[in-house]
Design a protein around this motif. Structure first.
Motif, short mmCIF file in Angstrom:
data_model
loop_
_atom_site.label_atom_id
_atom_site.label_comp_id
_atom_site.label_asym_id
_atom_site.label_seq_id
_atom_site.Cartn_x
_atom_site.Cartn_y
_atom_site.Cartn_z
N UNK A 123 -24.63 34.91 113.69
CA UNK A 123 -25.39 36.02 113.11
C UNK A 123 -25.75 35.73 111.65
N UNK A 124 -24.86 35.08 110.93
CA UNK A 124 -25.10 34.76 109.53
C UNK A 124 -26.08 33.60 109.36
N UNK A 125 -26.24 32.78 110.38
CA UNK A 125 -27.06 31.57 110.26
C UNK A 125 -28.54 31.79 110.57
N UNK A 126 -28.88 32.95 111.14
CA UNK A 126 -30.28 33.20 111.51
C UNK A 126 -30.76 34.50 110.87
N UNK A 127 -32.07 34.60 110.64
CA UNK A 127 -32.59 35.83 110.03
C UNK A 127 -32.75 36.99 111.01
N UNK A 128 -32.75 36.72 112.31
CA UNK A 128 -32.94 37.77 113.32
C UNK A 128 -31.70 38.64 113.43
N UNK A 129 -31.92 39.91 113.70
CA UNK A 129 -30.80 40.83 113.98
C UNK A 129 -30.50 40.75 115.47
N UNK A 130 -29.25 40.43 115.80
CA UNK A 130 -28.85 40.32 117.20
C UNK A 130 -27.47 40.96 117.36
N UNK A 131 -27.18 41.36 118.58
CA UNK A 131 -25.87 41.96 118.86
C UNK A 131 -24.89 40.87 119.29
N UNK A 132 -23.63 41.20 119.25
CA UNK A 132 -22.60 40.25 119.68
C UNK A 132 -22.80 39.84 121.14
N UNK A 133 -23.24 40.76 121.97
CA UNK A 133 -23.42 40.45 123.39
C UNK A 133 -24.67 39.61 123.65
N UNK A 134 -25.58 39.53 122.68
CA UNK A 134 -26.75 38.64 122.81
C UNK A 134 -26.36 37.18 122.60
N UNK A 135 -25.20 36.97 122.00
CA UNK A 135 -24.71 35.61 121.72
C UNK A 135 -23.72 35.24 122.81
N UNK A 136 -24.00 34.18 123.52
CA UNK A 136 -23.09 33.72 124.57
C UNK A 136 -22.51 32.37 124.18
N UNK A 137 -21.19 32.32 124.11
CA UNK A 137 -20.50 31.06 123.81
C UNK A 137 -20.01 30.45 125.12
N UNK A 138 -19.99 29.15 125.17
CA UNK A 138 -19.48 28.44 126.34
C UNK A 138 -19.03 27.06 125.89
#
Length: 118
Positions: free
Chosen positions: A64-79
């Motif tokens: 979230x800190x590395x990009x200018x877009x606002x996104x939610x935690x659930x929009x980010x998928x780690x694997x």
């Protein structure tokens, strides 16, 4: 958030005890607001799963800190592929990411480099 040309960087540190204080078995709803089902399943397969939740949380905050877009935690998928962390965004694929995460004592830290795809 720092974005130089097409590159962004984010870093986050997370106290593992913050997750230990909210037991998964008694508060699964808390975890479902932060993590996708596949992420929860991944973390719960480890004996020290709170450490893994903290690591994934740190990764998401760093993204979230590395990009200018606002996104939610659930929009980010780690694997993980071959034990290495990776990220994809559910809402768009205009970024590529490089991730490093580490755990030490009661802390998890993640650093993320993001790049806008050309």
């Amino acid at each position: 958030m720092i974005m130089i040309e097409n590159i962004g960087i984010g870093i986050d540190i997370c106290d593992v005890d913050k997750f230990r204080e909210i037991p998964y078995k008694s508060k699964p709803g808390f975890y479902k607001k932060l993590f996708n089902n596949s992420e929860i399943k991944y973390c719960l397969k480890f004996k020290n799963y709170y450490e893994h939740f903290a690591g994934k949380f740190a990764i998401k905050e760093a993204v979230k800190k590395s990009i200018p877009d606002r996104i939610s935690m659930l929009d980010i998928e780690t694997y993980h592929i071959k034990s290495r962390p990776h990220v994809r965004l559910k809402s768009n694929d205009k970024y590529s990411f490089r991730i490093s995460v580490s755990h030490e004592n009661n802390m998890a830290i993640a650093i993320v480099l993001s790049e806008i795809k050309q």
